[in-house]
Design an enzyme around this catalytic site. Structure first.
Site, PDB file in Angstrom:
ATOM      1  N   ASP A 414       0.854  -1.179   0.000  1.00  0.00           N
ATOM      2  CA  ASP A 414       0.000   0.000   0.000  1.00  0.00           C
ATOM      3  C   ASP A 414       0.895   1.236   0.000  1.00  0.00           C
ATOM      4  O   ASP A 414       2.068   1.141   0.349  1.00  0.00           O
ATOM      5  CB  ASP A 414      -0.807   0.051   1.319  1.00  0.00           C
ATOM      6  CG  ASP A 414      -2.165  -0.577   1.136  1.00  0.00           C
ATOM      7  OD1 ASP A 414      -2.475  -0.926   0.003  1.00  0.00           O
ATOM      8  OD2 ASP A 414      -2.901  -0.706   2.122  1.00  0.00           O
ATOM      9  N   ASP A 735      -4.473  -2.654   4.922  1.00  0.00           N
ATOM     10  CA  ASP A 735      -5.007  -2.165   6.195  1.00  0.00           C
ATOM     11  C   ASP A 735      -6.522  -2.170   6.226  1.00  0.00           C
ATOM     12  O   ASP A 735      -7.124  -2.209   7.280  1.00  0.00           O
ATOM     13  CB  ASP A 735      -4.479  -0.751   6.497  1.00  0.00           C
ATOM     14  CG  ASP A 735      -4.763   0.215   5.350  1.00  0.00           C
ATOM     15  OD1 ASP A 735      -5.457  -0.196   4.404  1.00  0.00           O
ATOM     16  OD2 ASP A 735      -4.295   1.363   5.404  1.00  0.00           O
ATOM     17  N   ASP A 739      -9.081  -5.391   1.956  1.00  0.00           N
ATOM     18  CA  ASP A 739      -7.806  -6.033   1.627  1.00  0.00           C
ATOM     19  C   ASP A 739      -7.781  -7.488   2.088  1.00  0.00           C
ATOM     20  O   ASP A 739      -6.835  -8.213   1.790  1.00  0.00           O
ATOM     21  CB  ASP A 739      -6.635  -5.277   2.289  1.00  0.00           C
ATOM     22  CG  ASP A 739      -6.390  -3.925   1.645  1.00  0.00           C
ATOM     23  OD1 ASP A 739      -6.602  -3.820   0.430  1.00  0.00           O
ATOM     24  OD2 ASP A 739      -6.012  -2.979   2.358  1.00  0.00           O
TER      25      ASP A 739
END
Length: 1114
Positions: A414, A735, A739
């Site tokens: 990310d 997070d 996901d």
């Protein structure tokens, strides 16, 4: 139970599940303190929807009355809370050898058991830490505070938001577009929309998938819905077993459903359940059978070790059997043929003793051949690494993730919070047709526009997002809640305006409608009712998405003017792209006025959020973490490709990737958006094709504007790809709740400990407690260290085994007695190896581990260099031992120990052999610290006190055994001169190690590697599991073979090309290695005289059961 529940009883804060702190105030409170009983609340929480609302109205009037009865308030929450209920209560010397062996075995069993126990204890500790770390936001005395879920009590006002796992039951007081995933309780995968006026019941164990709100807690712990289910499961286990024995179908199906519900809890609920066949009952039964025997795919290292251990075990068994047969035959022929004796009855006990002795020698050879210390080394190494990784901010949830990380070849990371600081700040703004490169002075902005911005940001940011004073003087203000929203609120403070008065004037409950932010909308909108009854909608979101919905814009003097597509394109070119190229996230803020008559259809979002008036576009910067560029450089040097997968726009993503070093000028790389990626990987029918993904992923470095599905598709595509020789090992960071699937699919999933939702943490293997990318690099180091530690131990252990087996075997065949006795072998093999595994498995990692490429799944555990070291040191030790065995008595001028009769006392001759052998192993343990041919074996030795103390400790115990071991250890005391000679020969190991390091491995063509990983063609357990109950192995092979045979026919043309390649190629084996898994079975074929054989082999390989998917041949 009393009719009215006391506060202490109401605060049933999961006493069963969590240790409670604080005193119990149950006795202090009197019955009748509350206007509602525990039974009433429990029965209320069993109702749903309109029925529940009716019950609240009939029994309590409305939710406010219920709040009052529970001594709570919808705005101020609970008053002072005392702790909940406390958790209460929680003749001949012949016996010596056998006894010594038994003692050695007991020692090892105890050491192993203790190790397993401490490992289990450690993981229970980690688990309870994860549970205790789960905190929840509640309102108490008007303040929002985070408390551990175990401390939540009935009457608390809890704030629920996107991504939360609800820890208690409650009634929704106020909600914004709240959607709940109740699949963990109901099994229904559809999200349930919750609202205070239609369906206000929120249940523990369910996940918030969208929106936010406040709920009044009505049941916690064992009285909550999930608590009741846990209680039933605990109480019903015995009965269930009895019922199962009777073979009743319905109960079995029910229990299976419960199991499924439990399995779905956590991240699994995120993934789509595969469709089962029509015969529900049978499938349920089969599912249940499968769930009783949990199958976990072996990690790469476990697979290699299992294979190696089996090979070693077989070799040891053969050697020991041959030893026993040779000894027995030699004795029988020598005694009854050569000497011509006859078997006398009175001599039988003597002969039996000889045979028992031969058998013990055989067992000795077997014991020596099998590396018993290996499982212990793996356990110690992993447990030690996991404990140390905690200090490096890696909370390991699954033990093998630590080792898998060492083989990682790709990291999909990310951007926000991982590569960047996640501390958003507005640095540029476009207002009143002016582009401000820094925050403008309030006097430079038109007052109408300024007022509009203040309202739009204050109202259209979640009320949970706030800017708090810094914790320490002189520090930065604390950002609480969504970081982007905090950046916008900070922008207001920079403009000398405050958002608090606006929020006090329009509290959260007065918001008419909220369209919360999610990954599909990429925007958030809030509707408020104006004093004249009309409505105003404020909206904010990604500029390229929201600008398309704008039809007008606030001009230089605050007046509204039209905003055409041409104006938009010009704005994108002149404002948004320059901001994005500097790595700024661009956010558009807009509004729209709506009439009150007729009232708009709020559920038709597309019609509501359109024709907006653009107020401003701001550029928000999230600075790159200072340590990230160096961490990424280390990854690239270590052969790991870092890819950025972000929801941000392509320009911002590219700018941040360049700052981090993910992309460098002159590199051949791809940066693309999610929709472009989707278009290129799908065929005309819209199906994803692996071949298309294979054309993209090797060069892809940045995937922007990506949805969670894109992330999952990319991860799956890289893992399933066969374009490279080695299968990729992919790590993923995430997070958000969405996901979950990507984290689950990845080989190693990293969840963020601070910003991560409960669902993401549940789906992950490792939790980064500091949300920092550089912690992932530390995980790679530890993973590689585990692998190297086990290789070091193998190098040491196998040298011991090779030498001891050959000595025992040769000695037994020539002298009818093993020079190394059973107890001595047990000391060397069990005790010494156990300590050696501890010493070599606790080597700390060094930066040097990041200077090499990943080993890969199919690389052997024992490399050619290690094989050279094992055989090289083996030759040295064998030469020394055989010299001592056959000439030792002359060298040291002592009595000959060979051909000693039964029960003769220990000889100095054989004691010297034993002592020299042990000391050579001790010094070779130092050599074993290096496995890549390094010369300096002492490098960093003092950084590992465990290693130093174990080597010295073992040496001390060896002195005691030799000098005082006597009959049990078959040792005679040695004098100083003999000791010095033994030491001299031991130290020779270190010098010989330098000689071996000088010999180039490439010149030793005869060496073979060992301990290869599982072949590509070996079917995984999951692939076999579906058919397991119905068909046996042969039938499965036949069926799979038929399918692959048809696929093979389609590929004859390709395979003919392969044949011609083989004809041209000098080395058949080398050519085969480069083929994909369809041909991997050909490794076994060695002699090829004509091309016909190749064609047949190729066809057989296609028909072979192992090929899991008939992958195409390059």
């Amino acid at each position: 139970m009393s009719t009215t529940a006391t506060m202490g009883e109401m605060a049933n804060s999961a006493v069963e599940f969590y240790p409670k702190r604080g005193g119990g105030g149950a006795e202090a409170n009197h019955a009748g303190d509350f206007g509602v009983t525990l039974e009433e609340l429990r029965s209320l929480m069993e109702l749903r929807g309109a029925e529940a609302l009716q019950k609240i109205q009939d029994s309590y009037g409305d939710v406010e009355d219920l709040c009052q009865r529970l001594k709570s308030s919808s705005s101020n929450g609970c008053g002072n809370v005392s702790g909940g209920a406390e958790d209460e209560g929680e003749a001949e010397a012949g016996w010596i050898e056998g006894a010594a062996i038994l003692l050695s075995v007991i020692c090892v069993v105890l050491v192993t058991a203790f190790n397993d126990w401490s490992k289990e204890k450690q993981f229970r500790g980690l688990q309870s830490r994860i549970e205790l770390e789960q905190r929840f936001a509640v309102v108490r005395n008007g303040n929002v505070i985070q408390i551990p879920v175990a401390e939540m009590v009935v009457g608390d006002m809890a704030q629920v938001k996107y991504g939360d796992l609800l820890p208690a039951d409650g009634v929704l007081i106020q909600g914004n577009d709240l959607q709940i995933d109740e699949s963990s309780l109901t099994g229904e995968s559809d999200h349930v929309r919750k609202s205070a006026d239609k369906d206000p019941m929120l249940l523990s164990g369910t996940h918030v998938m969208e929106g936010s709100g406040r709920m009044l807690v009505t049941a916690v712990g064992v009285n909550s819905q999930s608590g009741i289910i846990f209680t039933l499961l605990g109480a019903g286990e015995g009965e269930e077993e009895k019922k199962e024995k009777k073979g009743k179908q319905p109960e079995a199906a029910v229990e299976s459903n419960q199991n499924k519900a439990k399995k779905q809890d956590g991240a699994v609920a995120m993934e789509m359940q595969p469709l089962k066949s029509a015969e529900g009952g049978e499938v349920e039964e089969r599912e249940k059978k499968k769930s009783n025997v949990p199958k976990k795919e072996k990690s790469v290292l476990q697979g290699k070790l299992t294979k190696l251990a089996v090979q070693i075990g077989k070799a040891g068994l053969v050697m020991s059997a041959i030893t026993v047969i040779i000894l027995v035959l030699y004795f029988v022929i020598e005694t009854f043929v050569v000497e011509g004796r006859i078997w006398l009855t009175e001599c039988t006990p003597i002969y039996v003793q000889y045979f028992v002795k031969f058998f013990i020698i055989g067992v000795t050879v077997l014991v020596v051949a099998v590396p018993e210390g290996l499982p212990l080394a793996v356990t110690i190494s992993l447990a030690y690494s996991v404990k140390k990784m905690m200090k490096d901010n890696n909370l390991v949830r699954h033990l093998d993730a630590c080792e898998t990380m060492g083989n990682a070849t790709a990291i999909c990371s990310d951007k926000t919070g991982t590569l960047t600081t996640n501390r958003m700040t507005v640095v540029q703004a476009y207002l009143n047709d002016q582009h401000f490169r820094e925050i403008p002075d309030p006097s430079q902005i038109n007052p109408i526009t300024l007022e509009m911005i203040v309202n739009a940001i204050s109202i259209n940011c979640a009320y949970t997002s706030k800017i708090m004073p810094p914790d320490v003087e002189g520090g930065l203000p604390k950002q609480v809640g969504n970081k982007t929203e905090c950046g916008l609120l900070g922008f207001l403070l920079e403009l000398k305006r405050d958002y608090v008065p606006v929020r006090e004037q329009i509290p959260e409950e007065k918001l008419y409608k909220v369209y919360t932010f999610n990954s599909v909308r990429k925007s958030m909108s809030t509707v408020v009712q104006m004093p004249d009854g009309s409505f105003r909608l404020y909206s904010k979101g990604a500029s390229e998405i929201l600008l398309k919905k704008c039809s007008s814009i606030l001009g230089a003097n605050g007046e509204t003017r039209s905003f055409k597509p041409r104006d938009r394109d010009e704005m994108v070119k002149k404002v948004i792209e320059p901001m994005a190229c500097e790595g700024l996230r661009t956010i558009c803020i807009g509004y729209r006025d709506l009439p009150c008559d007729p009232e708009p259809e709020w559920d038709n979002e597309a019609e509501i959020v359109t024709n907006l008036t653009c107020i401003a576009v701001v550029g928000i910067e999230d600075p790159v973490r200072p340590e990230v560029p160096e961490a990424i450089r280390k990854c690239q040097r270590a052969g790991i490709t870092v890819r950025m997968v972000t929801g941000d726009n392509i320009n911002t993503a590219r700018a941040i990737a360049a700052k981090c070093g993910i992309i460098q000028p002159g590199d051949d790389f791809l940066c693309m958006e999610g929709k472009d990626f989707n278009r290129r990987i799908r065929n005309e029918k819209g199906e994803i094709e692996q071949e298309r993904i294979d054309k993209i992923w090797p060069k892809l470095r940045v995937l922007a504007r990506s949805s969670p599905t894109d992330k999952h598709t990319l991860v799956k595509g890289i893992i399933d790809s066969t374009v490279l020789e080695q299968r990729q090992v992919v790590a993923v960071t995430g997070d958000g709740t969405n996901d979950g699937p990507a984290l689950k699919k990845a080989d190693v999933g990293f969840a963020m400990g601070i910003a991560g939702t409960d669902v993401a943490k549940e789906a992950s293997d490792i939790i980064l407690t500091d949300d920092n990318f550089s912690s992932i690099v530390k995980a790679v180091m530890w993973g590689r260290n585990v692998y190297d530690s086990i290789s070091k131990f193998l190098q040491f252990q196998l040298t011991v085994n090779v030498v001891a087996v050959i000595v025992a075997f040769t000695g037994a065949c020539i002298t009818q007695d093993s020079p190394l006795k059973a107890v001595q072998m047990l000391w060397v093999n069990l005790i010494m190896d156990t300590f050696a595994s501890l010493a070599l498995a606790t080597e700390p990692p060094t930066e040097a581990l990041l200077l090499r490429k990943p080993y890969g799944r199919n690389n052997p555990l024992i490399s050619l260099t290690m094989m050279k070291n094992i055989l090289g040191h083996g030759v040295y030790q064998l030469v020394i031992i055989f010299t001592l065995l056959f000439a030792g008595e002359k060298i040291f001028n002592i009595d000959n120990g060979r051909y000693a009769p039964l029960h003769s006392p220990p000889s100095e001759h054989y004691t010297i052999i034993f002592n020299t052998f042990v000391l050579m192993q001790l010094f070779n343990e130092i050599n074993a610290r290096k496995i890549h041919g390094e010369r300096n074996v002492f490098d960093g030795i003092f950084g590992n006190p465990i290693f130093c103390s174990i080597v010295l400790g073992t040496f001390g115990v060896q002195i005691v055994i030799v000098q005082f071991g006597g009959k049990p250890f078959s040792c005679a005391p040695l004098n100083v001169e003999q000791w010095l000679w033994c030491l001299f020969v031991g130290v020779g190991e270190l010098l010989w190690g330098q000689v071996i390091a000088t010999v180039p491995t490439s010149h030793l063509k005869c060496l073979k590697e060992a301990g290869h990983g599982p072949g590509v063609d070996e079917m995984t357990e999951d692939e076999l599991a579906d058919d397991e109950e119905e068909i046996d192995h042969a039938e499965r092979e036949l069926r799979r073979g038929q399918i692959l045979w048809f696929r093979g026919l389609n590929r004859i043309q390709t395979q003919m090309e392969v044949v011609s390649t083989f004809k041209r190629s000098g080395s058949f084996q080398g050519a085969v290695r480069r083929r994909s898994s369809v041909l991997s079975q050909l490794h076994d074929v060695t002699n090829i005289s004509t091309p016909t054989h190749v064609v047949l082999s190729t066809a057989n390989a296609s028909a072979a059961p192992g090929n899991a998917g008939g992958e195409s041949v390059p």
